[in-house]
Design a protein around this motif. Structure first.
Motif, mmCIF file in Angstrom:
data_model
loop_
_atom_site.group_PDB
_atom_site.id
_atom_site.type_symbol
_atom_site.label_atom_id
_atom_site.label_comp_id
_atom_site.label_asym_id
_atom_site.label_seq_id
_atom_site.Cartn_x
_atom_site.Cartn_y
_atom_site.Cartn_z
ATOM 1 N N ARG A 1 32.272 16.282 20.857
ATOM 2 C CA ARG A 1 33.329 15.388 21.729
ATOM 3 C C ARG A 1 34.679 15.350 21.332
ATOM 4 N N TYR A 2 35.028 15.567 19.979
ATOM 5 C CA TYR A 2 36.405 15.400 19.753
ATOM 6 C C TYR A 2 37.101 16.494 20.267
ATOM 7 N N GLU A 3 36.417 17.783 20.353
ATOM 8 C CA GLU A 3 37.227 19.064 20.889
ATOM 9 C C GLU A 3 37.560 18.830 22.245
ATOM 10 N N ILE A 4 37.087 17.869 22.952
ATOM 11 C CA ILE A 4 37.351 17.775 24.384
ATOM 12 C C ILE A 4 38.521 16.760 24.550
ATOM 13 N N ILE A 5 38.917 16.216 23.680
ATOM 14 C CA ILE A 5 39.867 15.127 23.803
ATOM 15 C C ILE A 5 41.256 15.846 24.431
ATOM 16 N N GLY A 6 41.798 15.585 25.723
ATOM 17 C CA GLY A 6 42.782 15.818 26.238
ATOM 18 C C GLY A 6 42.778 17.257 26.908
ATOM 19 N N ARG A 7 41.718 17.677 26.638
ATOM 20 C CA ARG A 7 41.515 19.243 26.978
ATOM 21 C C ARG A 7 41.100 19.554 28.562
ATOM 22 N N ILE A 8 40.634 18.740 29.088
ATOM 23 C CA ILE A 8 40.578 19.030 30.601
ATOM 24 C C ILE A 8 41.780 19.092 31.169
ATOM 25 N N VAL A 9 42.408 20.405 31.354
ATOM 26 C CA VAL A 9 43.445 20.667 32.119
ATOM 27 C C VAL A 9 43.079 21.501 33.326
ATOM 28 N N LEU A 10 43.419 21.257 34.314
ATOM 29 C CA LEU A 10 43.082 22.014 35.640
ATOM 30 C C LEU A 10 44.289 22.942 36.193
ATOM 31 N N GLU A 11 43.905 24.081 36.402
ATOM 32 C CA GLU A 11 45.078 24.953 36.817
ATOM 33 C C GLU A 11 44.536 25.834 38.067
ATOM 34 N N ASP A 12 45.137 25.726 39.196
ATOM 35 C CA ASP A 12 45.051 26.374 40.097
ATOM 36 C C ASP A 12 43.634 26.503 40.578
#
Length: 519
Positions: free
Chosen positions: A484-495
């Motif tokens: 869960r730590y690895e996901i922090i702030g990492r959902i970045v959506l591109e095109d």
């Protein structure tokens, strides 16, 4: 329509399926309207300029706005460099997570959530105050302020249920009205050659930004007038061509608002005269700083119009902050924190409708708490929560400047630039740190009669507790729940493209291995 997306730099098994906000909902003009509405020009001018002139840097207040424009423009250079690389509803949350690490990102995200949650309730307070006084003065109807507050909360909640395009259109109408009246008064003064002192140059002399009774107080209120411009990045997922729209919208908002503030404040002081401006600002009726030149240079009818536009302007500001808060709750919720349900989007409108409902509930509880304890909507609800939110968001802005440096030091060497990705964010971070210090040093004066309240005493403790709580959560996840730590702030959506069921009406889930997200 909502869209199921996954993202992050983590493994597919670690990334939860998430939903995307409705793409292509708003263009450049709409994003600018949303950002400028949160800055609320008419509320910022009528609420902050009299304090700056009466108790801060005096008639040098326009120079204070000039100084703030320069500092925030430098800050925006680094901010837009990040926006060109990262598109996420969490904005600061995502930027700081990538630039300073996940733990700092989680703490900053929590502070940003706190700021935008209380900002809406704060603006409900000033709207209720304006509504009660305007309706009483012009219609002779005297109603409790809580009724106006309830009406604003209800209408805002309904508008936020639909996609952002509807809100952008509503804000556009209100924003044009408030800008028009301020511009009309300022221009009338200019065309008439000013008031008793003509059009003096002293107010825009840069050195006068640092003079007066309390230059620090005046400068703080100048910077306070911009709070919300950074919200442009939150609408990246919903905008058309976010890599182009968001940077442009940010710079337009910062520079455009700055030039407008300088012009309006300078002409307002010119219309009243130097001495009279200070006297009116320090009087029991500080709004006369604006009403007097409005009546003199346009006419009594314009004063009535000005009062009604104070209502629509503050309403637009509160509605924009509601959208900001809902998107931060949504961004954190879709990563599985707080509650995963916050990360759900409406199947038809693509709006963060559940996060919006939660924001409405929290704002309602805050407003009700102040009402039940007999607090004043302007002196207490607006002032105290505005100071709380401003302290939180200024700290986040400061961290974001240094995050830009960290991000480009480690990533995208082809985009590294001595000014855009290092010098500008460094100077912006130093400047924002100075603004935080100004707030701390002048917080009691800014609070006025509310400085003796328990809420005022708790403000720094609340900010500190939320930030430390975010740090603690980050360290806990790193040690006990690394996936869960690895996901922090990492959902970045591109095109990403819209996904629908075969019948073309409802979104369908995708596996966590979807390539639609990027870091």
């Amino acid at each position: 329509m909502s869209e199921d997306i996954t993202g992050g730099s983590t493994s597919a098994s670690a990334a939860p399926p998430v939903q995307r906000l409705k793409a292509n909902s708003v263009g450049l003009v709409g994003v600018v309207f949303m950002a400028v509405a949160t800055a609320a020009p008419i509320t910022a001018m009528t609420g902050n300029l009299p304090i700056a002139v009466g108790f801060g840097n005096g008639t040098g207040a326009p120079a204070g706005y000039l100084f703030a424009t320069l500092v925030l423009t430098v800050f925006a250079v680094g901010y837009v460099a990040m926006a060109k690389r990262i598109t996420a509803a969490g904005a600061f949350y995502g930027y700081i997570s990538h630039g300073l690490g996940r733990i700092a990102g989680m703490a900053s995200g929590m502070l940003a959530v706190l700021a935008y949650i209380v900002f809406e309730a704060s603006i409900v307070g000033v709207f209720s105050y304006f509504a009660k006084t305007t309706v009483h003065d012009q219609l002779g109807i005297d109603l409790p302020w809580i009724l106006y507050a309830a009406a604003m909360l209800a209408v805002t909640s309904v508008l936020a249920h639909f996609d952002i395009n509807l809100t952008a259109k509503a804000l556009g109408v209100m924003l044009v009205g408030e800008i028009a009246v301020l511009f009309a008064v300022a221009t009338a003064v200019l065309l008439a050659g000013g008031g008793p002192d003509g059009i003096p140059l002293e107010p825009v002399n840069p050195k006068n930004a640092f003079t007066g009774t309390s230059a620090g107080l005046g400068l703080f209120f100048a910077f306070w007038s911009w709070v919300g411009f950074e919200s442009t990045a939150m609408y990246g997922e919903e905008s058309r061509d976010p890599k182009r729209v968001i940077p442009k919208a940010t710079l337009i908002s910062v520079v455009g608002v700055g030039l407008f503030y300088i012009y309006v404040s300078w002409m307002t002081i010119s219309g009243n005269g130097l001495t009279t401006s200070v006297e009116l600002s320090a009087s029991a009726s500080p709004l006369d700083l604006f009403f007097a030149p409005t009546q003199t240079f346009i006419g009594p009818w314009a004063v009535d119009a000005f009062q009604w536009l104070l209502l629509t302007g503050s309403f637009a500001c509160g509605m924009a902050f509601h959208q900001c808060a809902a998107r931060y709750l949504y961004a954190i919720g879709r990563e599985g924190f707080l509650s995963p349900k916050l990360g759900h989007t409406h199947p038809r409108h693509g709006s963060p409708y559940l996060a919006s409902v939660v924001q409405t509930a929290v704002a309602t509880a805050l407003v009700a708490g102040f009402w039940l304890t007999g607090q004043d909507p302007y002196l207490h609800l607006y002032t105290l929560l505005a100071i709380l939110g401003t302290m939180a968001i200024l700290i986040v802005q400061t961290l974001c400047s240094f995050a830009v440096i960290g991000y480009f030091r480690k990533n995208h060497p082809e985009d590294r630039h001595w000014f855009k990705t290092f010098t500008a964010p460094l100077l912006g971070g130093i400047g924002m740190t100075a603004v935080v210090v100004l707030l701390v040093l002048n917080m009691e004066t800014a609070a006025g009669t509310a400085a003796g309240s328990v809420v005022f005493e708790l403000i720094p403790w609340i900010v500190g507790a939320v930030f430390l709580g975010g740090l603690g959560l980050g360290f806990y996840l790193k040690a006990r729940a690394p996936e869960r730590y690895e996901i922090i702030g990492r959902i970045v959506l591109e095109d990403a493209t819209e996904r629908t069921d075969p019948d073309g009406t409802q979104p369908r889930s995708t596996s966590p291995s979807s390539p639609a997200a990027n870091v």
